[in-house]
Design a protein around this motif. Structure first.
Motif: not given
Length: 695
Positions: A88-108
């Protein structure tokens, strides 16, 4: 762990003692790659998230492999408050951004964990890799499953997701429609007036973008299309959608929402995103379509099956992820495992598994490969060649399926040159051959590639009847190598960006191995004798080495030059014994002496290297040299300097050291599986076969 200190004030006044809030940066498992594969199934369904954007995932836009932004958003309401989770590159003023905790990849899988209020969300992007199940592999869809759970208590949760016409390749004029099939809600978006097989900046224009979902046991589903601000505001304000489906409008979205209610334990909903082309590929003037259409002839039934199949696809993916990571780590360590698992979806995302559109005859299957990012050619022989190790270890039949369109065309006599054609078409998806006899000329390169690949397939599959059917054709190209494989006129090799040269040692190595491969394939020992004679000239007699026999030279007679002799790999992999074992030891000892800041250059002319050829060389090298190559490739992909899908070419020295050089998202990263291929064919278990059993 990285921390950020935030200083707070009260009513604009600086407090005497600062209150510091510590916010942890995301963790990345196993590494932070240049780009994460999200929905990567074929050349036109190829969505990625640059690694540098993951920390800001709620406002980051996913991208087509070219770098063009795609609209694909996920928003959640938690106890009445709206949070942006993804895209959501242009968020609504009535929303907040979540907090990114982690990112993971596997083969699929690619999995992002984001917290929002009193809830935690996992966004699980699954692109199945199922080479032995032709229906599953050919379905042009990918999964997004969102898992919701409570952090404290049982939050009230609603989920929303949308896409728009960026998935159609243009935004000027689009038609969308909404249908249901059973419990499945399905949107289709299509560019208006697009010619069949038309592209715009490598995106297909003539098919339909797909977004679909169905309610889970614990969710209530609603839908809506229209202007993005209107639709998103409806969800943010109400937690549900109206069901309105007006005609397409510029800047509009199609959206699906799920009301999960009180979440007392982990709950999930699944979306399907895709791009359907009924006429998928033009092969010599005849349309070919996805293999799956023999079973699921219309889009609604195909999407419904895809969602039905999710539990099986998920189970299979977990088995493949585990077995591949384990085998790769056992072969060459964790760094190697990180490399091959990141490479897997990228390779299969360049393929279309097809059958004739007119007959839907599954006995006439062909595979088509796009040479992504370098020029868009189809079934380029010197791209299939570096990719072959992944197919050798996962499903050797894919080597034949990729060769079939080429050898059938060559057998027709429409290509009249005495050497093998470079590709089956200048621009995907038009595999129309080169009846005008104009194609990029790589005479020795492509002739050697065909013979090596044909033998690799027969050795792995035992299908000698296939080779017998084309034996006279193969012999024609073996004869060409007999005449032209040692005294080599100035010409290009696979790394055409380096320019043409006469008497390239590595090309002669390919000719020698190719001739021996044909001898083994046909039982005609005289061809093996010629190939081994070439090897004797190159190595024992010193034609292709320096006088002290410390290394193979780039060209005959110039001892100050060197080359990465990656064409030795199939000689060892296929147990052909064309070259004496001491030739491999010679190269293994030599490579470390040419190591610069970030790796070994491809040859003495260049300041860049190729990851596929590095791991070809690693596969036949001694332990220390093997580790050097593996660690160099891993360091490149993990260095944080790049943000495109796994590039196979990068600068190893100079001002741009560690940075990728033009190429991205190419299938040649299948060559990263070279070390695994040394264990033999079909050695990576975990893929369900067409009989439904794990193999």
């Amino acid at each position: 762990m990285v921390f950020q200190a935030v200083k707070l004030s009260l009513l604009g006044l600086i407090l005497p003692t600062f209150l510091t809030v510590v916010i942890s940066a995301p963790t990345y498992t196993p590494i932070l790659p240049p780009s994460y594969p999200l929905a990567v199934r074929n050349p036109y369904l190829s969505a990625w998230m640059p690694g540098r954007l993951v920390a800001e995932l709620p406002s980051a836009s996913p991208q087509f492999w070219t770098g063009s932004n795609l609209t694909w958003s996920v928003i959640a309401k938690v106890d009445g408050k709206a949070y942006n989770l993804f895209g959501v590159p242009v968020p609504s003023q009535s929303t907040e951004s979540g907090s990114v905790v982690s990112a993971e990849y596997t083969s699929t899988h690619t999995v992002f964990t984001v917290t929002a209020g009193s809830a935690s969300f996992k966004l699980d992007f699954l692109s199945p890799v199922s080479p032995k199940d032709y229906v599953r592999q050919s379905l042009p869809f990918s999964y997004l499953t969102v898992y919701a759970s409570g952090i404290n208590g049982s939050p009230d949760v609603q989920l929303y997701s949308d896409i728009d016409d960026t998935w159609t390749g243009q935004s000027a004029s689009t038609t969308w429609n909404y249908t249901t099939s059973g419990t499945t809600s399905l949107y289709q978006l299509a560019a208006n007036g697009a010619a069949t097989y038309a592209e715009e900046k490598d995106q297909a224009l003539w098919g339909q973008a797909i977004y679909a979902s169905r309610p889970s046991i614990s969710s209530k589903l609603s839908t809506q299309s229209g202007p993005s601000d209107t639709v998103r505001s409806q969800f943010v304000n109400n937690g549900t959608l109206t069901g309105d489906q007006p005609p397409w409008t510029a800047g509009g979205v199609v959206s699906i929402a799920h009301d999960l209610g009180q979440v007392s334990s982990e709950t999930s909903v699944t979306f399907a995103v895709g791009y359907v082309r009924q006429e998928a590929v033009n092969y010599l003037g005849s349309a070919r379509t996805g293999y799956y259409r023999a079973t699921y002839g219309d889009t609604a039934s195909a999407v419904s099956h895809f969602l039905d199949d999710y539990p099986n696809a998920q189970t299979e993916s977990q088995s493949l992820d585990t077995s591949l990571a384990s085998k790769a780590a056992s072969s060459a360590g964790k760094n190697y495992s990180d490399v091959v698992t990141l490479s897997t979806r990228q390779v299969y995302g360049t393929l279309d598994l097809t059958i004739p559109n007119s007959s839907l005859n599954t006995n006439d299957a062909m595979m088509f490969m796009k040479e992504i990012s370098s020029n868009g050619n189809m079934n380029t022989m010197d791209v299939i060649y570096p990719a072959y190790p992944i197919f050798y270890v996962m499903e050797p039949e894919y080597i034949r399926l990729l060769l079939e369109p080429v050898v059938q065309y060559l057998a027709s006599g429409r290509w009249k040159e005495p050497f093998v054609i470079h590709d089956m078409g200048s621009r995907y998806p038009n595999a129309t051959g080169h009846d005008d006899q104009i194609a990029e000329p790589m005479p020795v390169e492509e002739s050697g590639n065909l013979l090596i690949l044909a033998y690799a397939y027969v050795l792995a599959s035992g299908n000698k009847a296939w080779a017998t059917n084309y034996l006279s054709l193969f012999q024609k190209y073996a004869d060409f190598l007999v005449t032209n494989g040692i005294n080599i006129e100035s010409q290009l090799s696979t790394d055409d960006g380096a320019g043409p040269l006469a008497n390239q040692t590595n090309l002669a190595i390919k000719a020698a191995v190719g001739l021996n491969a044909f001898g083994a394939l046909s039982g005609l020992k005289n061809y093996s004798d010629v190939g081994m004679g070439f090897a004797t000239q190159l190595y024992e007699d010193g034609l292709g080495t320096d006088p002290e026999k410390t290394h193979f030279t780039l060209v005959y007679g110039n001892s100050t030059t060197f080359t990465s002799a990656f064409n030795l790999f199939p000689d060892v992999n296929l147990k052909l014994q064309t070259f004496n074992a001491s030739a491999f030891d010679m190269e293994s000892r030599f490579y470390p002496s040419k190591h610069v800041e970030a790796g070994v250059p491809l040859d003495s002319r260049l300041n860049w290297g190729k990851t596929d050829w590095m791991l070809f060389a690693a596969a036949y090298s001694q332990t220390d040299t093997k580790s050097m190559f593996v660690n160099d490739v891993h360091a490149f992909v993990a260095n944080g300097l790049n943000d495109v899908p796994f590039s196979d070419r990068y600068f190893v020295t100079g001002d741009r050291v560690g940075r990728s050089f033009d190429y991205k998202a190419r299938p040649v990263v299948g060559g990263h599986f070279a070390l695994l291929a040394m264990d033999g064919p079909s050695t990576v278990p975990g893929s369900l076969g067409r009989d439904g059993q794990y193999q």
